[in-house]
Scaffold this motif. Structure first.
Motif, PDB file in Angstrom:
ATOM      1  N   VAL A 622     -35.249 -47.513  -5.368  1.00 21.17           N
ATOM      2  CA  VAL A 622     -34.888 -48.024  -4.044  1.00 21.17           C
ATOM      3  C   VAL A 622     -33.474 -47.606  -3.660  1.00 21.17           C
ATOM      4  O   VAL A 622     -33.163 -47.443  -2.474  1.00 21.17           O
ATOM      5  CB  VAL A 622     -35.037 -49.562  -4.015  1.00 21.17           C
ATOM      6  CG1 VAL A 622     -34.403 -50.166  -2.776  1.00 21.17           C
ATOM      7  CG2 VAL A 622     -36.512 -49.947  -4.103  1.00 21.17           C
ATOM      8  N   PHE A 623     -32.614 -47.380  -4.669  1.00 21.96           N
ATOM      9  CA  PHE A 623     -31.199 -47.083  -4.406  1.00 21.96           C
ATOM     10  C   PHE A 623     -30.925 -45.585  -4.256  1.00 21.96           C
ATOM     11  O   PHE A 623     -29.803 -45.201  -3.962  1.00 21.96           O
ATOM     12  CB  PHE A 623     -30.330 -47.634  -5.537  1.00 21.96           C
ATOM     13  CG  PHE A 623     -30.454 -49.120  -5.714  1.00 21.96           C
ATOM     14  CD1 PHE A 623     -29.689 -49.999  -4.963  1.00 21.96           C
ATOM     15  CD2 PHE A 623     -31.352 -49.649  -6.630  1.00 21.96           C
ATOM     16  CE1 PHE A 623     -29.803 -51.363  -5.133  1.00 21.96           C
ATOM     17  CE2 PHE A 623     -31.476 -51.015  -6.803  1.00 21.96           C
ATOM     18  CZ  PHE A 623     -30.701 -51.881  -6.046  1.00 21.96           C
ATOM     19  N   GLN A 624     -31.905 -44.743  -4.475  1.00 17.96           N
ATOM     20  CA  GLN A 624     -31.623 -43.313  -4.473  1.00 17.96           C
ATOM     21  C   GLN A 624     -31.483 -42.774  -3.049  1.00 17.96           C
ATOM     22  O   GLN A 624     -31.974 -43.356  -2.084  1.00 17.96           O
ATOM     23  CB  GLN A 624     -32.716 -42.558  -5.234  1.00 17.96           C
ATOM     24  CG  GLN A 624     -34.061 -42.515  -4.557  1.00 17.96           C
ATOM     25  CD  GLN A 624     -35.114 -41.828  -5.424  1.00 17.96           C
ATOM     26  OE1 GLN A 624     -35.007 -41.789  -6.649  1.00 17.96           O
ATOM     27  NE2 GLN A 624     -36.139 -41.278  -4.789  1.00 17.96           N
ATOM     28  N   THR A 625     -30.808 -41.629  -2.957  1.00 10.47           N
ATOM     29  CA  THR A 625     -30.545 -41.040  -1.640  1.00 10.47           C
ATOM     30  C   THR A 625     -31.452 -39.859  -1.324  1.00 10.47           C
ATOM     31  O   THR A 625     -31.620 -39.514  -0.154  1.00 10.47           O
ATOM     32  CB  THR A 625     -29.078 -40.567  -1.566  1.00 10.47           C
ATOM     33  OG1 THR A 625     -28.827 -39.633  -2.625  1.00 10.47           O
ATOM     34  CG2 THR A 625     -28.131 -41.746  -1.682  1.00 10.47           C
ATOM     35  N   ALA A 631     -32.548 -48.871   0.123  1.00  6.96           N
ATOM     36  CA  ALA A 631     -31.179 -49.345  -0.129  1.00  6.96           C
ATOM     37  C   ALA A 631     -30.288 -48.171  -0.503  1.00  6.96           C
ATOM     38  O   ALA A 631     -29.370 -48.303  -1.314  1.00  6.96           O
ATOM     39  CB  ALA A 631     -31.169 -50.400  -1.228  1.00  6.96           C
ATOM     40  N   TRP A 632     -30.540 -47.016   0.119  1.00  5.44           N
ATOM     41  CA  TRP A 632     -29.789 -45.796  -0.219  1.00  5.44           C
ATOM     42  C   TRP A 632     -28.288 -45.949   0.010  1.00  5.44           C
ATOM     43  O   TRP A 632     -27.485 -45.306  -0.659  1.00  5.44           O
ATOM     44  CB  TRP A 632     -30.321 -44.608   0.582  1.00  5.44           C
ATOM     45  CG  TRP A 632     -30.084 -44.704   2.069  1.00  5.44           C
ATOM     46  CD1 TRP A 632     -30.937 -45.196   2.994  1.00  5.44           C
ATOM     47  CD2 TRP A 632     -28.906 -44.307   2.779  1.00  5.44           C
ATOM     48  NE1 TRP A 632     -30.378 -45.134   4.247  1.00  5.44           N
ATOM     49  CE2 TRP A 632     -29.134 -44.591   4.141  1.00  5.44           C
ATOM     50  CE3 TRP A 632     -27.684 -43.736   2.405  1.00  5.44           C
ATOM     51  CZ2 TRP A 632     -28.181 -44.337   5.135  1.00  5.44           C
ATOM     52  CZ3 TRP A 632     -26.737 -43.482   3.392  1.00  5.44           C
ATOM     53  CH2 TRP A 632     -26.989 -43.773   4.745  1.00  5.44           C
ATOM     54  N   ALA A 633     -27.908 -46.820   0.983  1.00  7.29           N
ATOM     55  CA  ALA A 633     -26.479 -46.977   1.279  1.00  7.29           C
ATOM     56  C   ALA A 633     -25.716 -47.580   0.106  1.00  7.29           C
ATOM     57  O   ALA A 633     -24.495 -47.489   0.044  1.00  7.29           O
ATOM     58  CB  ALA A 633     -26.292 -47.840   2.520  1.00  7.29           C
ATOM     59  N   LEU A 634     -26.424 -48.208  -0.847  1.00  6.94           N
ATOM     60  CA  LEU A 634     -25.779 -48.827  -2.003  1.00  6.94           C
ATOM     61  C   LEU A 634     -25.754 -47.896  -3.206  1.00  6.94           C
ATOM     62  O   LEU A 634     -25.305 -48.296  -4.286  1.00  6.94           O
ATOM     63  CB  LEU A 634     -26.500 -50.123  -2.395  1.00  6.94           C
ATOM     64  CG  LEU A 634     -26.667 -51.180  -1.310  1.00  6.94           C
ATOM     65  CD1 LEU A 634     -27.263 -52.439  -1.923  1.00  6.94           C
ATOM     66  CD2 LEU A 634     -25.359 -51.483  -0.617  1.00  6.94           C
ATOM     67  N   SER A 635     -26.265 -46.684  -3.041  1.00 10.73           N
ATOM     68  CA  SER A 635     -26.377 -45.745  -4.157  1.00 10.73           C
ATOM     69  C   SER A 635     -25.019 -45.588  -4.872  1.00 10.73           C
ATOM     70  O   SER A 635     -23.969 -45.514  -4.218  1.00 10.73           O
ATOM     71  CB  SER A 635     -26.855 -44.396  -3.630  1.00 10.73           C
ATOM     72  OG  SER A 635     -26.982 -43.462  -4.684  1.00 10.73           O
ATOM     73  N   PRO A 636     -25.032 -45.602  -6.200  1.00  9.11           N
ATOM     74  CA  PRO A 636     -26.204 -45.586  -7.086  1.00  9.11           C
ATOM     75  C   PRO A 636     -26.690 -46.971  -7.508  1.00  9.11           C
ATOM     76  O   PRO A 636     -27.510 -47.093  -8.407  1.00  9.11           O
ATOM     77  CB  PRO A 636     -25.672 -44.830  -8.294  1.00  9.11           C
ATOM     78  CG  PRO A 636     -24.240 -45.263  -8.374  1.00  9.11           C
ATOM     79  CD  PRO A 636     -23.779 -45.390  -6.949  1.00  9.11           C
ATOM     80  N   GLY A 637     -26.178 -48.006  -6.913  1.00 11.70           N
ATOM     81  CA  GLY A 637     -26.531 -49.369  -7.305  1.00 11.70           C
ATOM     82  C   GLY A 637     -25.273 -50.186  -7.453  1.00 11.70           C
ATOM     83  O   GLY A 637     -24.488 -50.311  -6.507  1.00 11.70           O
ATOM     84  N   LEU A 638     -25.028 -50.706  -8.645  1.00 10.15           N
ATOM     85  CA  LEU A 638     -23.827 -51.500  -8.884  1.00 10.15           C
ATOM     86  C   LEU A 638     -22.643 -50.621  -9.256  1.00 10.15           C
ATOM     87  O   LEU A 638     -22.788 -49.470  -9.677  1.00 10.15           O
ATOM     88  CB  LEU A 638     -24.091 -52.537  -9.983  1.00 10.15           C
ATOM     89  CG  LEU A 638     -25.171 -53.576  -9.667  1.00 10.15           C
ATOM     90  CD1 LEU A 638     -25.274 -54.591 -10.802  1.00 10.15           C
ATOM     91  CD2 LEU A 638     -24.905 -54.271  -8.342  1.00 10.15           C
ATOM     92  N   GLU A 639     -21.461 -51.199  -9.118  1.00 12.84           N
ATOM     93  CA  GLU A 639     -20.222 -50.457  -9.292  1.00 12.84           C
ATOM     94  C   GLU A 639     -20.089 -49.859 -10.680  1.00 12.84           C
ATOM     95  O   GLU A 639     -19.587 -48.732 -10.846  1.00 12.84           O
ATOM     96  CB  GLU A 639     -19.036 -51.373  -8.994  1.00 12.84           C
ATOM     97  CG  GLU A 639     -17.692 -50.682  -9.026  1.00 12.84           C
ATOM     98  CD  GLU A 639     -16.562 -51.617  -8.637  1.00 12.84           C
ATOM     99  OE1 GLU A 639     -15.504 -51.116  -8.211  1.00 12.84           O
ATOM    100  OE2 GLU A 639     -16.738 -52.847  -8.753  1.00 12.84           O
ATOM    101  N   ASP A 640     -20.519 -50.600 -11.711  1.00 12.79           N
ATOM    102  CA  ASP A 640     -20.348 -50.104 -13.077  1.00 12.79           C
ATOM    103  C   ASP A 640     -21.477 -49.184 -13.522  1.00 12.79           C
ATOM    104  O   ASP A 640     -21.507 -48.744 -14.667  1.00 12.79           O
ATOM    105  CB  ASP A 640     -20.180 -51.263 -14.063  1.00 12.79           C
ATOM    106  CG  ASP A 640     -21.407 -52.176 -14.120  1.00 12.79           C
ATOM    107  OD1 ASP A 640     -22.439 -51.851 -13.480  1.00 12.79           O
ATOM    108  OD2 ASP A 640     -21.344 -53.208 -14.813  1.00 12.79           O
ATOM    109  N   GLY A 641     -22.418 -48.908 -12.623  1.00 12.20           N
ATOM    110  CA  GLY A 641     -23.464 -47.949 -12.918  1.00 12.20           C
ATOM    111  C   GLY A 641     -24.590 -48.462 -13.793  1.00 12.20           C
ATOM    112  O   GLY A 641     -25.473 -47.688 -14.184  1.00 12.20           O
ATOM    113  N   GLY A 756     -30.387 -49.111   6.995  1.00 10.19           N
ATOM    114  CA  GLY A 756     -29.010 -49.507   6.784  1.00 10.19           C
ATOM    115  C   GLY A 756     -28.050 -48.361   6.996  1.00 10.19           C
ATOM    116  O   GLY A 756     -27.104 -48.181   6.256  1.00 10.19           O
ATOM    117  N   GLY A 757     -28.280 -47.541   8.007  1.00  9.68           N
ATOM    118  CA  GLY A 757     -27.313 -46.500   8.283  1.00  9.68           C
ATOM    119  C   GLY A 757     -27.948 -45.162   8.556  1.00  9.68           C
ATOM    120  O   GLY A 757     -27.295 -44.230   8.998  1.00  9.68           O
ATOM    121  N   GLY A 758     -29.257 -44.999   8.332  1.00  7.69           N
ATOM    122  CA  GLY A 758     -29.949 -43.762   8.649  1.00  7.69           C
ATOM    123  C   GLY A 758     -30.354 -43.762  10.101  1.00  7.69           C
ATOM    124  O   GLY A 758     -29.891 -44.545  10.915  1.00  7.69           O
TER     125      GLY A 758
END
Length: 794
Positions: A622-625, A631-641, A756-758
């Protein structure tokens, strides 16, 4: 504690003259000292002179029991966070903390004895010298005087406490009446109790039961309230201040009436000096001490208001106590245990996560946002069901007339725990359909058409759980025509294409979809159907599998649920298929420190591990671009990866929006919408939209534009101290082989659509199940349809 036997009906007796009762009392005391309480009762008629009051005197003693067995005192119950130290809230019928005598300073013991009963350690429960002095005063025509000892005052308070516990208002008034009849009754019981209890036990009982201020019972509570310290550490001045209050708790309250309190305090100090408890130097120093320099007043708090941002979680805990048979057979039993039982309740709340949730939700969707939007965040620990955080953007106020901009409705909770009917979940439901897809032998790489089409309900199968489908058309499409041609179920999942999931549902038995959704943990809060399939709107307070509506459009999330239920369901995927009922309480101990059984999470394997792990694999995309996920705008997910999985959700007209996602050790659901009902929000501008996408424009309330960024900002903080874990590998047999990609269709615009931005967002996917299904004051009704305007994907 209420008396074991119900109170006997009272007889109306004649009034005994004061002088005669003093004589009766003296005779009673003298006889009791020689021959016991029962003998004293027999002597009363003789001492009374055999006049018309004889039968009344006998009746007084016939009505008074020969002994008094004090029950446990009402104590405050305290709720703590999971660390067992952070106090969230206090509950009580009487604000009292019971402590043993060795936890009370000698100064406090001496002060009470000095001002209330200087011969406490020499009399037998009734002070003959004091009674004689009172008799002379009364016979001389002065004001009626009492001569109550500490033992008699203890008896009086015990009678008040037991009547109060029993709900006996008349008994409370009777125990408090200012009459010689009451004194005679107390005297008999005081002498009896002195034969059963030691002096120290009586003193301990008095210090714990006496009132030392408005809503302040017991010396420990008083010490903590007025001086922010334990009773074992009270100084001479502090002890004298507290001891002086009990004569008239309102008049001598050092906060409300400092001048009267100082005068009374100094009287106590003087008595302590006269009796040799303190030296002259100590007396002078104590009297010269300013009251204000000694006070460190702590607020008297009761209820969940004191829990601040955790008030909604606190309210959830209280409702859990009131609903759970572990805490009593009846609701009254549970209420009395909570408000009188001195419970120590340690909850599952993680204060670091809680503070992060409170701050994030209030910043993402400010309470005064101008759109009437509300939001809630709830986190659950996979594999245990423990609720780690619960917050919402609207402040808590449970008063009958709450302040504007506040609520007592818990958006995260179900109807029984928060008076919420939940909110349509939209595409947050699709992972349950995917789980059934895999359960029934299909694969992620199976290909179906993503093109828009119109289906009929009769083209769907539901064997055994519904009577029949009607032949109604259901037009299905994606936002702005996104997605067309053949594509994998995996892509249809991370791009949340309605058309893909509608066609998947046609290959499944919808009764099996219902069962799998239930197994994973989906719990509906409203329904557009009766369990027999008749169209009607209803609120569900105890959801069962049969309450999940079986309709063609169910795959698009037509029913309402709550953040706590969605977080718990997704936690099943995170834990490899183990579902746990959400729990809020870790441990409860009673006033004696004995553990009380608490509600169980009842964790059980409800989904095959290979299915749960493969669903998780699909939701990590879901997070991929490229190709885009919702949810691509959050890629790659959380801050710590660290590995994460999740799913957006938006209903028609952007009325309700969701993002529910998880790591292997924390599942969190974020809802943004309007609790009062289903209202379209096609043009909103909120801070969260630009947290991870600075170019975001004013637009619809999509799950990917507000809920998802809110989820990420909170999760970055919530998991910071948690170990990084990977999801188990997906089952290759359930993934299948990726086919050779065909040449793209000339008209295929799937890659240009996004959320969310596309170029486009998640314009909604939920069909109409019979009217509004939001929480709060919304109302349902209307025709039941199988479709609706599900013209979007998220």
């Amino acid at each position: 504690m209420a008396m074991a036997n119900p109170r006997e009906p009272r007889r109306i007796t004649r009034t005994i003259p004061a002088a005669q009762l003093i004589g009766l009392l003296l005779a009673f005391v003298l006889t009791a000292g020689a021959g016991g309480v029962i003998a004293a009762g027999l002597v009363i008629p003789l001492a009374s002179g055999m006049d018309t009051a004889v039968d009344t005197g006998v009746e007084v003693f016939e009505e008074v029991p020969a002994e008094l067995v004090p029950g446990p005192l009402s104590e405050q119950s305290v709720i703590y966070a999971s660390d067992g130290k952070t106090k969230l809230a206090t509950f009580y019928a009487q604000n009292r903390i019971v402590v043993p005598l060795d936890k009370v300073s000698d100064n406090m013991k001496n002060a009470v004895i000095a001002i209330e009963d200087e011969r406490f350690y020499t009399h037998g429960g009734v002070d003959i010298e004091g009674i004689s002095r009172a008799a002379l005063q009364n016979f001389g025509g002065g004001d009626t005087q009492g001569a109550s000892t500490l033992t008699q005052q203890y008896v009086k308070n015990v009678l008040i406490e037991e009547a109060d516990r029993a709900g006996d208002t008349f008994g409370v008034l009777e125990a408090r009446e200012d009459s010689l009849t009451r004194k005679l009754r107390e005297a008999k019981l005081a002498i009896a109790i002195e034969k059963e209890m030691s002096k120290d036990d009586i003193l301990q009982g008095y210090l714990n039961i006496a009132q030392f201020g408005t809503s302040v019972y017991g010396v420990e509570t008083a010490s903590q309230h007025y001086f922010n310290k334990s009773a074992k550490n009270l100084s001479i001045v502090e002890a004298a201040t507290i001891a002086g209050i009990t004569k008239a708790p309102s008049q001598f309250d050092p906060v409300a009436n400092p001048e009267d309190a100082v005068a009374r305090r100094n009287l106590v100090i003087g008595k302590m000096w006269q009796l040799g408890y303190i030296s002259t130097a100590e007396r002078d120093e104590a009297m010269a001490t300013k009251l204000s320099s000694t006070l460190d007043v702590q607020p008297i708090e009761v209820g969940c208001d004191s829990a601040g941002g955790a008030a909604f979680f606190c309210d959830y805990v209280i409702k859990e106590v009131m609903l759970s048979p572990e805490f009593g057979e009846t609701r009254d039993d549970r209420y009395n245990l909570l408000y009188r039982g001195g419970l120590r309740i340690v909850t599952t709340l993680d204060m670091k996560m809680q503070k992060a949730a409170e701050q994030t939700v209030s910043e993402a969707v400010p309470a005064d946002n101008g759109y009437g939007l509300e939001s809630a965040i709830t986190s659950v620990e996979p594999g245990t069901g423990r609720i780690k955080a619960m917050a919402q953007n609207i402040p808590y106020d449970a008063r009958a007339e709450p302040a504007g901009g506040t609520t007592a409705q818990n958006y995260s909770a179900d109807y029984m725990h928060g008076n919420s009917r939940g909110f349509q979940v939209g595409s947050n439901f699709k992972p349950f359909v995917l789980a059934e897809w895999l359960r029934s032998g299909h694969k992620l790489q199976d290909r179906v058409s993503a093109s828009s089409y119109s289906a009929y309900e009769t083209e769907f199968r539901a064997d055994g759980c519904v009577h029949a489908f009607t032949h109604q058309p259901w037009p299905v499409s994606n936002v702005d025509g996104a997605g067309s041609g053949m594509m994998s179920v995996l892509q249809g999942t991370f791009q949340s294409l309605n058309t893909v999931y509608a066609r998947m549902s046609q290959q499944l038995d919808l009764c099996d979809v219902q069962k799998t959704a239930w197994d994973v943990g989906y719990r509906p809060m409203t329904s557009g159907l009766t369990r027999d399939g008749a169209p009607t709107f209803r609120t569900i307070d105890n959801p069962q599998q049969a309450d999940i509506d079986v309709l063609a459009s169910m795959t698009l999330g037509t029913q309402a649920s709550t953040p706590i239920n969605m977080a718990s369901a997704y936690a099943t995927f995170a834990s490899g298929g183990t579902y746990c009922d959400p729990v809020a309480i870790l441990e409860v101990k009673d006033h004696n420190g004995k553990k009380i059984k608490v509600p169980s999470a009842d964790c059980r394997q409800t989904l095959e591990p290979e299915v749960a792990n493969t669903v998780a694999y699909a939701m990590t995309k879901v997070f991929q671009t490229s190709p885009w996920g919702t949810a691509w705008a959050l890629s790659p997910g959380l801050e710590d990866g660290r590995p994460v999985a999740g799913k957006t959700g938006t209903t028609n007209g952007a009325m309700q929006s969701w993002f529910t996602g998880y790591t292997p050790n924390l599942s969190t659901s974020v809802w943004v919408g309007e609790a009062s009902g289903n209202v379209e929000h096609m043009s909103v501008d909120l801070p969260a939209a630009r947290w991870y996408n600075e170019s975001a424009k004013v637009g619809p309330l999509y799950g990917g534009t507000i809920a998802a960024p809110t989820w990420r900002r909170y999760m970055d903080q919530a998991v910071a101290d948690l170990p990084v874990k990977s999801f188990p590998a997906a089952d290759p047999k359930l993934v299948g082989k990726e086919p050779v990609a065909p040449k793209p269709d000339k008209d295929d615009d799937g890659g240009d659509s996004g959320e969310g931005g596309g170029d486009s967002g998640d314009g909604g996917d939920s069909g109409d199940t019979g009217g509004d299904t939001g929480g709060g004051d919304n109302r349902g009704g209307g025709d039941i349809t199988i479709g609706g305007g599900n013209g979007g994907n998220d």
